[in-house]
Design an enzyme around this catalytic site. Structure first.
Site, short mmCIF file in Angstrom:
data_model
loop_
_atom_site.label_atom_id
_atom_site.label_comp_id
_atom_site.label_asym_id
_atom_site.label_seq_id
_atom_site.Cartn_x
_atom_site.Cartn_y
_atom_site.Cartn_z
N ASP A 1 0.87 -1.18 0.00
CA ASP A 1 0.00 0.00 0.00
C ASP A 1 0.90 1.22 0.00
OD1 ASP A 1 -2.44 1.52 0.25
OD2 ASP A 1 -1.83 1.94 2.31
N SER A 2 0.29 2.38 -0.25
CA SER A 2 1.05 3.62 -0.18
C SER A 2 1.52 3.92 1.24
CB SER A 2 0.17 4.77 -0.70
OG SER A 2 -1.06 4.78 0.02
N CYS B 1 -3.69 -0.94 -2.16
CA CYS B 1 -3.97 0.48 -2.41
C CYS B 1 -4.95 0.61 -3.58
CB CYS B 1 -2.65 1.18 -2.74
SG CYS B 1 -2.85 2.92 -3.13
N GLU C 1 -5.43 9.52 8.93
CA GLU C 1 -4.00 9.46 9.28
C GLU C 1 -3.75 10.16 10.62
OE1 GLU C 1 -1.00 8.57 7.49
OE2 GLU C 1 -2.17 7.50 5.97
N CYS D 1 -11.28 3.13 -0.95
CA CYS D 1 -10.01 3.66 -0.44
C CYS D 1 -9.67 2.91 0.84
CB CYS D 1 -10.14 5.16 -0.15
SG CYS D 1 -8.67 5.87 0.63
N HIS E 1 -8.43 3.81 3.53
CA HIS E 1 -8.64 4.48 4.82
C HIS E 1 -10.11 4.53 5.24
CE1 HIS E 1 -4.59 5.65 3.99
NE2 HIS E 1 -4.50 6.41 5.07
N1 DGL Z 1 -4.00 3.87 -0.14
C1 DGL Z 1 -4.69 4.91 -0.86
C2 DGL Z 1 -5.91 4.33 -1.58
O1 DGL Z 1 -6.48 3.32 -1.17
C3 DGL Z 1 -5.12 6.04 0.06
C4 DGL Z 1 -3.95 6.85 0.58
C5 DGL Z 1 -3.17 7.53 -0.50
O2 DGL Z 1 -3.68 8.48 -1.12
O3 DGL Z 1 -2.05 7.11 -0.74
O4 DGL Z 1 -6.32 4.85 -2.58
#
Ligand code: DGL
Length: 267
Positions: free
Chosen positions: A12-13, A75, A154, A186, A188
């Site tokens: 993931d990011s 992600c 976050e 997403c 989050h």
């Molecule tokens: N992990 C990203 C997503 O699911 C969200 C956080 C980011 O923007 O990196 O799209």
């Protein structure tokens, strides 16, 4: 080492993909896992497709070097931009989060009017719209970018006035669309799903839950489920700030995180 003993690789990011890891652990508790959070370069959701594509390849290359048996692109932004090319170029099965979420939304919706919420890059890519309409060409899909949700989560703001007002601002109009299903597109958003559900009063699809089921199917079909009763290994890699990852990550994962190493990916 036999193929079934090899770990599931997840990237993931940043920390958000831990919501996907959590569901994978719930669905497949015996599996070894290795997680990479690109915490030095988060967020991906505001970056261009070219940049997200480059980061996704670098993250996958790192996990491939760990001998994974399947890659999970946790992600949503990376899945939206890079899934096809990763599937084409990697020698292991690749599972993204978009298709499982899209399929579950089509199965659930009666009106076939579906909304998807996600980052700017995910919504602009129309990935969910394409996946939903390839499952049902009559479906009407509305994408809504909710960029402020990521920094709020976050920051650990998972409830309260600010989150509720932000959700109202983004999602008040959704009720007028006749939508009967909303996809949380997403990593989050599962963390604030109670707030979102309160505001919209429309059933939500959690892509993380659907993705874990898909990973289970892929392992079963490829006959690479781990059946060794030994304790599974959990490895974590981040590209920056392992301490912050451990601290915030335990809220996402619902358990303490140890075994975190800081690494560099890409040039
Ligand atoms: N992990 C990203 C997503 O699911 C969200 C956080 C980011 O923007 O990196 O799209």
């Amino acid at each position: 080492m036999s193929l079934s003993e090899k770990p599931i690789g997840i990237f993931d990011s940043g920390i958000g993909g831990l919501t996907v890891l959590k569901e994978i652990i719930k669905e497949l508790p015996a599996e070894n896992t290795v997680y990479l959070g690109d915490t030095a370069r988060v967020p991906y959701g505001i970056r261009s497709p070219e940049t997200v594509g480059k980061y996704s390849i670098e993250n996958s290359d790192f996990l491939m070097s760990k001998g994974i048996k399947v890659l999970v692109v946790a992600c949503n932004t990376s899945s939206s931009i890079s899934l096809l090319s990763l599937k084409k170029n990697l020698s292991v099965p690749v599972v993204g989060v978009v298709e499982p979420g899209a399929r579950a939304a089509v199965a659930r919706s009666r009106t076939k009017k579906i909304a998807v919420i996600g980052t700017e890059t995910t919504i602009k890519s129309d990935s969910y719209k394409k996946a939903i309409q390839s499952a049902d060409s009559t479906a009407e899909v509305t994408g809504i970018a909710c960029p402020l949700f990521v920094p709020l989560v976050e920051e650990g703001w998972l409830e309260g006035d600010v989150v509720t007002l932000t959700a109202e601002k983004y999602l008040a109009g959704v009720k007028d669309l006749g939508v009967d299903t909303i996809v949380l597109g997403c990593t989050h958003y599962p963390m604030i799903k109670d707030v979102i559900a309160d505001v919209v009063k429309i059933p939500l699809i959690d892509s993380a839950v659907e993705t874990a089921k898909e990973v289970h199917n892929v392992l079963r079909e490829n006959k690479i489920l781990r059946n060794n009763g030994g304790e599974p290994s959990r490895e974590f890699f981040v590209t920056d700030s392992p301490e912050k990852f451990a601290e915030t990550g335990k809220i996402f994962l619902g358990r303490a995180i140890s075994n975190i190493s800081k690494i560099t990916v890409g040039a």
